[in-house]
Write an enzyme that holds these catalytic residues in place. Structure first.
Site, PDB file in Angstrom:
ATOM      1  N   LYS A 172      -3.066  10.871  -8.379  1.00 11.03           N
ATOM      2  CA  LYS A 172      -1.731  11.448  -8.486  1.00 11.03           C
ATOM      3  C   LYS A 172      -1.519  12.101  -9.840  1.00 11.03           C
ATOM      4  O   LYS A 172      -2.045  11.645 -10.847  1.00 11.03           O
ATOM      5  CB  LYS A 172      -0.680  10.352  -8.325  1.00 11.03           C
ATOM      6  CG  LYS A 172      -0.633   9.830  -6.930  1.00 11.03           C
ATOM      7  CD  LYS A 172       0.710   9.197  -6.658  1.00 11.03           C
ATOM      8  CE  LYS A 172       0.837   8.948  -5.175  1.00 11.03           C
ATOM      9  NZ  LYS A 172       0.592   7.562  -4.851  1.00 11.03           N
TER      10      LYS A 172
ATOM     11  N   GLU B  58      -7.569  -0.929   1.778  1.00 16.25           N
ATOM     12  CA  GLU B  58      -6.900  -1.786   0.789  1.00 16.25           C
ATOM     13  C   GLU B  58      -5.552  -2.262   1.315  1.00 16.25           C
ATOM     14  O   GLU B  58      -5.026  -1.717   2.291  1.00 16.25           O
ATOM     15  CB  GLU B  58      -6.701  -1.034  -0.538  1.00 16.25           C
ATOM     16  CG  GLU B  58      -5.793   0.172  -0.435  1.00 16.25           C
ATOM     17  CD  GLU B  58      -5.190   0.592  -1.782  1.00 16.25           C
ATOM     18  OE1 GLU B  58      -4.597  -0.266  -2.470  1.00 16.25           O
ATOM     19  OE2 GLU B  58      -5.294   1.781  -2.124  1.00 16.25           O
TER      20      GLU B  58
HETATM   21  N1  PSU Z   1      -2.224   5.274  -6.304  1.00 19.73           N
HETATM   22  C1  PSU Z   1      -1.594   5.683  -5.201  1.00 19.73           C
HETATM   23  N2  PSU Z   1      -1.157   4.773  -4.287  1.00 19.73           N
HETATM   24  C2  PSU Z   1      -1.349   3.434  -4.475  1.00 19.73           C
HETATM   25  C3  PSU Z   1      -2.050   3.019  -5.647  1.00 19.73           C
HETATM   26  C4  PSU Z   1      -2.469   3.971  -6.523  1.00 19.73           C
HETATM   27  O1  PSU Z   1      -1.445   6.873  -5.010  1.00 19.73           O
HETATM   28  O2  PSU Z   1      -0.923   2.630  -3.640  1.00 19.73           O
HETATM   29  C5  PSU Z   1      -2.367   1.558  -5.834  1.00 19.73           C
HETATM   30  C6  PSU Z   1      -3.841   1.308  -5.455  1.00 19.73           C
HETATM   31  O3  PSU Z   1      -3.953   0.011  -4.915  1.00 19.73           O
HETATM   32  C7  PSU Z   1      -4.548   1.376  -6.795  1.00 19.73           C
HETATM   33  C8  PSU Z   1      -3.512   0.751  -7.695  1.00 19.73           C
HETATM   34  O4  PSU Z   1      -5.765   0.672  -6.832  1.00 19.73           O
HETATM   35  O5  PSU Z   1      -2.265   1.239  -7.231  1.00 19.73           O
HETATM   36  C9  PSU Z   1      -3.729   1.109  -9.142  1.00 19.73           C
HETATM   37  O6  PSU Z   1      -2.871   0.332  -9.924  1.00 19.73           O
HETATM   38  P1  PSU Z   1      -3.060   0.309 -11.519  1.00 19.73           P
HETATM   39  O7  PSU Z   1      -2.723   1.700 -11.963  1.00 19.73           O
HETATM   40  O8  PSU Z   1      -2.070  -0.720 -11.982  1.00 19.73           O
HETATM   41  O9  PSU Z   1      -4.506  -0.069 -11.757  1.00 19.73           O
END
Ligand code: PSU
Ligand code: MN
Length: 301
Positions: free
Chosen positions: A159, A25
């Site tokens: 996390k 990603e």
């Molecule tokens: N969690 C992490 N590192 C990240 C992300 C999530 O530990 O970089 C990023 C990933 O790209 C994930 C996104 O798909 O954040 C999720 O964002 P949201 O919670 O807004 O869907």
């Protein structure tokens, strides 16, 4: 209309030869880590995949084109760019249609991987059900995507900024297999053990590849989440992190941070509050996930 996919040269070659490919990603580069560690990590992760005989394909939308694999210059430009859009399932098509540029989250990367016929994807952590979701309804589109796109996603769990029991419940409801590697507990990104048991345990890439292929053969849509614990020497204990996470969450609430900004805000504050220690751990676990993903991809070909 037909979609045009722009393949990086090494990815094009791998496709022609039938060689294994692992998707990566780009939101982790633009929103997950600061420059220059973001581009250095991206390069190291790509190198680790190549060392395992597999070709990496980092996904991004650049000037309205779906990029399956980035050249080194494209990777560097994306890592340095300011105010890059964070694209998930809801915004990726609009970005392409309007000629925009953006980084792909886990959900959007799975969509790109599906379009390119790539079955394995390595990242750090996935999005999930946020703490307080019963009030905010903030649930990452990553979970729905796992239920729809046939991609095995290797992550170090999710996390502890999230509500992990609710995240696992949601994945179960969506019919997404959650497979931990080498232990029974679901890992919590910087820590090996979240205290929450995971539904399935597998100890080899062969089993994980077979499970993916069985779902495909059965016509079950969606992918799998492979939760690979951070290596022990790099882990940060839950006791160290809990107060840091609590502070970051309080600040997000006080500053009215909402929607797509929540995850990047929390990651940045935790990086600052741990004086960079969280970043070192993050890099180690992404590398570890890249190596496992490469092994799974080789088993599938
Ligand atoms: N969690 C992490 N590192 C990240 C992300 C999530 O530990 O970089 C990023 C990933 O790209 C994930 C996104 O798909 O954040 C999720 O964002 P949201 O919670 O807004 O869907
Ligand atoms: Mn969200």
């Amino acid at each position: 209309m037909t979609l045009s996919l722009r393949y990086a040269p090494e990815v094009e070659q791998a496709r022609a030869a039938g060689d294994p490919i692992v998707a990566l990603e780009s939101t982790i580069i633009t929103h997950g880590m600061p420059y220059p560690q973001n581009v250095e990590t991206a390069r190291q992760v790509e190198a680790a995949i190549r060392e395992n005989g597999v070709v990496p394909a980092t996904m991004a939308i650049i000037d309205g084109q779906i990029h399956i694999g980035l050249t080194d210059a494209e990777l560097d430009a994306l890592a340095q760019a300011k105010d890059v859009a964070k694209l998930s399932r809801a915004d990726i098509a609009a970005c392409i249609a309007t000629g925009g540029t953006g980084a792909t989250t886990v959900a959007a990367t799975m969509i790109c991987a599906r379009l390119a016929g790539i079955s394995v994807f390595a990242t750090g952590g996935i999005g999930g059900v946020h703490r307080g979701a019963e009030e905010t309804f903030d649930i990452s589109a990553d979970l729905q995507e796992l239920a729809q796109s046939p991609v095995t996603v290797v992550a170090a769990g999710a996390k502890a900024i999230l509500d992990l029991p609710k995240t696992l419940e949601t994945l179960e409801t969506l019919g997404v297999p959650v497979i931990t590697v080498g232990q029974d507990a679901f890992p919590a990104f910087w820590s090996r053990d979240s205290g929450v048991p995971a539904p399935i345990r597998m100890d080899s890439p062969t089993e994980i590849a077979a499970a993916h292929q069985t779902r495909v053969a059965m016509g079950l849509p969606g992918g799998q989440l492979v939760a690979n614990p951070i290596p022990a020497e790099a882990e940060i204990s839950r006791e160290t992190l809990d107060p840091v996470i609590a502070q970051a969450l309080d600040e997000a609430a006080a500053q009215n941070i909402t929607a797509k900004d929540v995850t990047p805000f929390l990651l940045q504050r935790i990086f600052e509050l741990t004086e960079g220690r969280s970043l070192t751990a993050n890099i180690t676990l992404v590398m570890n996930n890249a190596r496992l993903a490469a092994k799974i991809a080789r088993e599938m070909t």
